[in-house]
Scaffold this active site. Structure first.
Site, PDB file in Angstrom:
ATOM      1  N   PHE A 112       0.764  -0.972   0.093  1.00 45.20           N
ATOM      2  CA  PHE A 112      -0.137  -0.446  -0.264  1.00 45.20           C
ATOM      3  C   PHE A 112       0.554   0.952  -0.507  1.00 45.20           C
ATOM      4  O   PHE A 112       1.967   1.496   0.761  1.00 45.20           O
ATOM      5  CB  PHE A 112      -0.792   0.056   1.275  1.00 45.20           C
ATOM      6  CG  PHE A 112      -1.609   1.383   1.247  1.00 45.20           C
ATOM      7  CD1 PHE A 112      -3.074   1.583   0.296  1.00 45.20           C
ATOM      8  CD2 PHE A 112      -1.995   2.061   2.786  1.00 45.20           C
ATOM      9  CE1 PHE A 112      -3.822   2.933   0.461  1.00 45.20           C
ATOM     10  CE2 PHE A 112      -2.243   3.381   2.664  1.00 45.20           C
ATOM     11  CZ  PHE A 112      -3.395   3.746   1.348  1.00 45.20           C
ATOM     12  N   GLN A 113       0.766   2.203  -0.773  1.00 44.70           N
ATOM     13  CA  GLN A 113       1.138   3.718  -1.130  1.00 44.70           C
ATOM     14  C   GLN A 113       2.684   3.020  -1.357  1.00 44.70           C
ATOM     15  O   GLN A 113       3.482   3.745  -0.987  1.00 44.70           O
ATOM     16  CB  GLN A 113       1.233   4.196   0.252  1.00 44.70           C
ATOM     17  CG  GLN A 113      -0.573   4.927  -0.128  1.00 44.70           C
ATOM     18  CD  GLN A 113      -0.208   5.985   1.275  1.00 44.70           C
ATOM     19  OE1 GLN A 113       0.160   6.163   2.096  1.00 44.70           O
ATOM     20  NE2 GLN A 113      -1.678   6.598   0.952  1.00 44.70           N
ATOM     21  N   MET A 472      -1.060  31.942 -23.648  1.00 41.42           N
ATOM     22  CA  MET A 472       0.216  32.141 -24.518  1.00 41.42           C
ATOM     23  C   MET A 472      -0.328  30.531 -25.326  1.00 41.42           C
ATOM     24  O   MET A 472      -0.139  31.187 -26.317  1.00 41.42           O
ATOM     25  CB  MET A 472       1.415  31.622 -23.453  1.00 41.42           C
ATOM     26  CG  MET A 472       2.716  31.334 -24.370  1.00 41.42           C
ATOM     27  SD  MET A 472       2.907  32.733 -25.428  1.00 41.42           S
ATOM     28  CE  MET A 472       3.777  33.725 -23.528  1.00 41.42           C
TER      29      MET A 472
END
Lengths: 571, 184
Positions: A112-113, A472
């Protein structure tokens, strides 16, 4: 003395003179955050998004001249840093980023993560580390700060496994760093110096292009002395603005894609070009084959890999700009180039004739706001710009005086940079006026950091140049894509109301006559203040070098014509 | 463009030797750099050097002098690269090894063995219907042997890529512990 990895992180930071850390806690850096409670001398700034932390560390580093530090957790937090690391890498900003990582036992298991953070950040960092053993941590911290600030600066990332943060070891902070593969090259090549002196003596139409390297090397004084002794005019890159006051008679302002015509024409006509602390980026050179066709080139640059990368110099001095400029100034005789300066003055006068500010434009146009901002701040504020049209107008119409007075994402062109970088800048210079200048598009990329600004009670002033477009890109669509505005019109919130939600005062400006007073109101306000300028929509930045054109073939500012209703520019 | 620079831009093969710290992920940094900078790598070999903790990498890059100059300078910037040497223009021993499995029968086996003999290669495995040839030599010798062996059904082939060392004492100015010049 026994310490945990988490404590070692903070102990190392104390020894590296770190005063402020920008970050956000999460699962994999909890031990470091827990240890932070023992170190009240370090101020932690809670960000709203990790990208913000990276830009804040960047802004802090540019203004303070120290290493900026950010601290986030693993996985998505670490990947959110990538844009800020790449921004710092391109602009050579010294930064240390610390990321938490899953415990060593879970590495490579798609926990996880978990993200391969060192893998992901490898191309956008100067160096990075994965720490899997607490006994290596102090050494790694020492090396990281050393690498970040030594030679050509850049960001260094340290990924620390969670168990390493909890593990304990005897803490000894190394006195010195010895890295076999990292020894900055110092010392001047005397032969090259002699050749450079000869070229300078012989030149009839010499020109300097000075970049960010001059500021990084604290060589602005040396640059000015060298230029004055030899009477060589100086054009600046975007990040070189502020190398010398732009009101200096030898300063030509910015060159390149949206540079002043006289600066670009000088590049194409000069017989000697001296690049100092710059890397001949494509936004500076335009079409490379036709860049400075009449010139011999001297390149003063600290990073040997930049020498010969884009432009092949006739002479290269690979050294710190301070050393090379000092040596050059001592070795060259005084010189005068009256005819050349007269020619440049003629080009400059033509450009001034075309300046949109000379026309009696009734609408609210951005160049006017920028020039008024310059007047209102006495030319002395730290200006942090985002990326796009407003960035170029600021570069053209705010006349910078000091190094690192302008903070902007020059190399990567990171929209969303301005607000968080300004927070870092204000933390580094609490007594300086700091202004954010951003477009409606870029501001919305990181506007959540208004929360950070409010929580830290920073008196930052914000000027949003709202033209209802990604300006731009719209300009390019107008000029090169048959005015088909694909994906560029943008709906924005009422920025003043948005600021009010954070308890930040603000004002919408729609008329030219209000600008001066509104700027004054913002300055007089004790806290942060947001000004939304609703400007004329379809205004273009000129001059412009079209992509693929040489820098002499520019779309000039349109000539100002006399019409039935007075003087108006023909845009 | 002058004649000089035209000559310099001619594409050809360059041989470069680099010394790296033997740490996790270092080879990845080198390869990542080549990929990112769009360097066209012909071959790359890496193994231990005489110094413990330092690996030695030999790579052959296709390109002009400018490109290989950039490759060398960019490699210098990697913190874990301790030294880089372009040995293209130096007297050097450059060798490569190939293992080649060739299909043979009773009539062709002796022909193959003759070729192997001429090329000072060796047969290192024999079975009823194939042999494995081990060849060590310069790149062009291996190319030439492979071309001949391909006349027999060539079943399988592997080449190591070039390893190189300068002759005499040229270039032996260090064991890779310190850079002569570093670019940061």
């Amino acid at each position: 003395m026994k310490m945990t990895g988490a404590q070692i992180v903070w102990e190392a930071m104390l020894r590296e003179q770190v005063k402020v850390v920008f970050g956000m806690p999460g699962g994999a850096n909890l031990p470091i955050y827990d240890a932070l409670t023992q170190y009240p001398q370090i101020h932690h700034v809670l960000v709203r998004h990790e990208q913000g932390a990276s830009h804040m560390a960047d802004g802090y580093a540019r203004v303070s001249d120290e290493v900026g530090v950010c601290l986030v957790t693993s996985g998505p937090a670490a990947t959110n840093l990538v844009t800020g690391l790449a921004t710092a890498m391109m602009d050579s900003v010294p930064m240390v980023a610390i990321t938490g990582q899953v415990p060593t036992s879970l590495l490579g298991n798609d926990a996880f993560q978990e993200t391969d953070v060192t893998g992901v950040t490898q191309p956008v960092t100067k160096h990075n580390y994965l720490v899997t053993d607490v006994r290596e941590l102090a050494q790694v911290m020492k090396e990281a700060f050393h690498i970040a600030r030594t030679g050509r600066p850049g960001p260094v990332l340290i990924d620390i496994c969670k168990d390493v943060q909890n593990d304990s070891t005897d803490f000894v902070y190394p006195e010195e760093v010895t890295l076999a593969g990292f020894s900055p090259w110092q010392g001047l090549d005397e032969q090259a110096l002699g050749q450079a002196v000869t070229l300078i003596e012989q030149a009839q139409r010499p020109l300097i292009i000075a970049g960010h390297g001059v500021q990084m090397a604290h060589a602005t004084e040396q640059l000015r002395k060298f230029a004055e002794k030899t009477e060589i005019p100086m054009a600046m890159t975007l990040l070189g603005l502020g190398n010398v006051p732009e009101t200096h008679p030898l300063s030509l302002g910015m060159c390149g894609m949206h540079g002043e015509a006289h600066a670009n024409l000088a590049i194409q006509e000069c017989d000697l070009l001296i690049g100092v602390g710059m890397r001949f980026d494509d936004r500076v050179t335009g079409k490379l084959d036709e860049f400075a066709p009449k010139a011999q080139i001297i390149h003063l640059e600290m990073d040997a890999a930049e020498v010969g990368k884009n432009v092949h110099p006739d002479v290269a001095l690979i050294a710190d700009a301070k050393d090379s400029l000092q040596a050059l100034a001592a070795a060259v005789p005084s010189g005068r180039h009256e005819a050349w300066m007269a020619q440049i003055q003629q080009w400059r006068a033509d450009g001034e004739e075309r300046d949109i500010l000379r026309a009696e434009v009734e609408e609210l146009i951005p160049p006017y706001v920028m020039r008024q901002l310059w007047h209102a701040t006495g030319g002395d504020a730290i200006i942090v710009t985002d990326v796009g049209q407003h960035q170029m107008w600021e570069a053209q119409y705010y006349l910078h005086q000091h190094p690192h007075q302008l903070l902007t994402s020059g190399g990567l062109g990171t929209m969303g940079y301005a607000l968080p970088a300004a927070i870092g800048a204000q933390m580094a210079a609490p007594n300086m006026p700091v202004w954010v200048v951003a477009g409606d598009g870029g501001f919305q990329m990181t506007l959540q950091e208004l929360g950070t600004l409010a929580q830290e009670k920073l008196p930052i002033k914000i000027a949003i140049i709202n033209n209802g477009f990604l300006g731009m890109v719209r300009q390019w669509q107008q000029l090169f894509y048959g005015r088909r505005y694909s994906g560029t019109p943008m709906l924005s919130p009422d920025f003043v109301q948005l600021a009010a939600a954070y308890d930040i005062a603000g004002r919408t400006v729609t008329h030219k006559e209000e600008v001066t007073e509104a700027l004054q109101q913002a300055q007089d306000h004790p806290g942060p203040f947001l000004l939304e300028f609703r400007v004329k929509e379809e205004v273009n930045v000129y001059p412009m070098v079209a992509p693929g054109a040489n820098v002499g073939e520019l779309l000039r500012r349109p000539t100002i014509v006399q019409g039935p209703s007075g003087v108006t520019p023909a845009w | 463009m002058s004649t000089q620079s035209t000559a310099n831009t001619l594409a050809r093969q360059h041989t470069v030797v680099a010394w790296l710290e033997d740490k996790p992920g270092v080879l990845n940094r080198v390869v990542g750099l080549f990929r990112r900078r769009n360097f066209n790598i012909e071959s790359l070999t890496v193994g231990p050097s005489e110094t413990p903790g330092i690996s030695r990498l030999t790579f052959v890059v296709d390109g002009d002098d400018h490109m290989v100059d950039q490759a060398v300078k960019q490699l210098y910037k990697l913190v874990n690269v301790t030294k880089v040497e372009n040995i293209t223009h130096k007297p050097a021993i450059k060798r490569e090894m190939a293992l080649v499995r060739v299909k043979v029968d009773s009539s062709t086996r002796s022909e193959v063995m003759q070729l192997v003999d001429i090329y000072r290669a060796r047969i290192v495995d024999v079975s009823m219907d194939s042999v494995v040839v081990q060849a060590v030599g310069r790149q062009e010798q291996i190319d030439s042997l492979l071309e001949l062996l391909s006349n027999y059904p060539l079943l399988e082939m592997v080449r190591t890529g070039v390893v190189a060392m300068t002759r005499g004492l040229v270039g032996r100015n260090g064991n890779g512990k310190h850079k002569r010049r570093a670019a940061l």
